[in-house]
Design an enzyme around this catalytic site. Sequence first.
Site, PDB file in Angstrom:
ATOM      1  N   ILE A 131       0.769  -1.181  -0.108  1.00 47.86           N
ATOM      2  CA  ILE A 131       0.028   0.126  -0.002  1.00 47.86           C
ATOM      3  C   ILE A 131       0.918   1.217   0.044  1.00 47.86           C
ATOM      4  CG2 ILE A 131      -1.927   1.132   1.158  1.00 47.86           C
ATOM      5  CD1 ILE A 131      -2.490  -1.466   2.662  1.00 47.86           C
ATOM      6  N   LYS A 200       5.507  -0.238  13.200  1.00 45.47           N
ATOM      7  CA  LYS A 200       4.786   0.425  12.249  1.00 45.47           C
ATOM      8  C   LYS A 200       4.586   1.939  12.865  1.00 45.47           C
ATOM      9  CE  LYS A 200       4.377  -3.774   9.114  1.00 45.47           C
ATOM     10  NZ  LYS A 200       3.338  -4.960   9.327  1.00 45.47           N
TER      11      LYS A 200
HETATM   12  N1  LIG Z   1       4.776  -9.828   9.445  1.00 45.75           N
HETATM   13  C1  LIG Z   1       4.066  -8.731   8.748  1.00 45.75           C
HETATM   14  C2  LIG Z   1       4.561  -8.468   7.374  1.00 45.75           C
HETATM   15  C3  LIG Z   1       4.614  -7.259   6.762  1.00 45.75           C
HETATM   16  O1  LIG Z   1       4.810  -6.163   7.170  1.00 45.75           O
HETATM   17  C4  LIG Z   1       2.564  -8.538   8.706  1.00 45.75           C
HETATM   18  O2  LIG Z   1       2.092  -9.972   8.977  1.00 45.75           O
HETATM   19  O3  LIG Z   1       2.011  -7.838   8.445  1.00 45.75           O
HETATM   20 NA    NA Z   2       3.623   0.522   2.055  1.00 41.35          NA
END
Ligand SMILES: N[C@@H](CC=O)C(=O)O
Ligand code: NA
EC number: 1.1.1.3
Length: 428
Positions: A131, A200
């Site tokens: 995304i 994140k």
């Molecule tokens: N392990 C992460 C991979 C992507 O960032 C997820 O499950 O989202």
């Molecule tokens: Na992204």
Amino acid sequence: MRVALLGCGTVGGEVARLLTEQADELAARAGTAVELAGIAVRRPDKHPELPPELLTADAEKLVTSDDVDVVVELVGGIEPVRGWLVAALKAGKSVVTANKALLAEHSADLFEAADAAGADLYFEAAVAGAIPLLRPLRESLAGDRITRVMGIVNGTTNYILSAMDSTGAGYAETLDEASRLGYAEADPTADVDGYDAASKAAILASLAFHTRVTASDVHREGIADVTASDLAAARGLGRTVKLLAICERVTDDDGVESVSARVHPVMIPRSHQLAGVGGAFNAVYVEADAAGELMFYGQGAGGAPTASAVLGDLVAVARNLVAGGRGPRESAHAALPVRPMGQTPTRYHVSLSVADRAGVLAQVAQAFAGHGVSIAAVRQSDVGDRASLVVVTHQAPDAALQSTVDEIAKLDVVHEVVSVMRVEGEDQ
Ligand SMILES: N[C@@H](CC=O)C(=O)O
Ligand code: NA
Ligand SMILES: NC(=O)C1=CN([C@@H]2O[C@H](COP(=O)(O)OP(=O)(O)OC[C@H]3O[C@@H](n4cnc5c(N)ncnc54)[C@H](O)[C@@H]3O)[C@@H](O)[C@H]2O)C=CC1
């Protein structure tokens, strides 16, 4: 442009494939050929599918090679990767990475090294896979004032919660399937315990609020304690449970602004747009003063979707190289304080099993009132000689809500605190 690829697993393997298969198109879009100069893997003998002349186990040497313009890091983890990338940036190599764990702890080091050498640092794949989300935050919305970023940013836990909700599937078997499909981290506890989503959230909050936010600033709860009965209780109320990352700009009564970043399970109405986000899909709302509400949706994990974001970043680096310019630098000028979770306004859903007699509701209500927590809705139903009492609150500081629940659990009339969960969205 000569590319050093570090790591050739789920994501790196797809990047190597696409770089080879789409070489001509990438060259046309980038304005220069984008070629692999070397691929570092832990065990070169385990990769018969890759050209042997490109393979090496010595990532440290590869990243500063004169033959390399850009380093694509798809190994994961903090060390030794941090050292390699700082060395690469100091040597003037641009870096593209999907490594949220590293960025959430050490982005300041990486940006400083990038600035000192005039190199680029791109990391679109690190949050919400395919995304386009970080580029909109860093560039498209750079002229707006973002107030909130909220969404599903971990594919593995969303895959597990969706399966538990729709088919009643067990936790362990669903996690195994998520790992097999390439969604889970090398150590899937990073997903399940919320570390991946917290990394994140730190990255999102940093970009949205122009403030350095690290993973340790993010309040983190995973899904390990979400039970089949929590999901059943939610279903009975027309709700479901999602693991959300919520990053907010909070203004207190004195007008002082701070940043709150948290990851925890949340009960949301089934009518909420995030409730329909299933499998490994991610979806993120961004609210900004002028733009209003924006929503970003798509595949948040998996080899090919994540590789798409990596290649987009590579083309951006190549275009900058051709034009003699640079991509966006770190923007941390606001330096807002981070608000502790206890002072962050949240809403609770509390489900209790209580004695079915006069005065019980009053005692429970008194506990809420005593902590300054206002009740939004109460629902009672009889279950034999007990009653099931569900209370949904208005917003209150999280610590006040937590203290209320602790006090209620000690009341004689309360047999059991069945489920406590934060809620988002309108009441039904
Ligand atoms: N392990 C992460 C991979 C992507 O960032 C997820 O499950 O989202
Ligand atoms: Na992204
Ligand atoms: N799998 C996914 O859906 C997503 C992954 N990411 C991130 O992408 C990165 C890579 O993830 P995956 O491809 O899933 O991991 P993976 O475990 O499949 O691949 C890792 C690769 O790194 C190599 N490696 C490990 N140690 C090394 C060393 N010392 N020297 C050289 N190579 C070494 C391994 O040989 C392997 O090729 C991680 O940072 C992850 O968080 C980001 C978004 C989505």
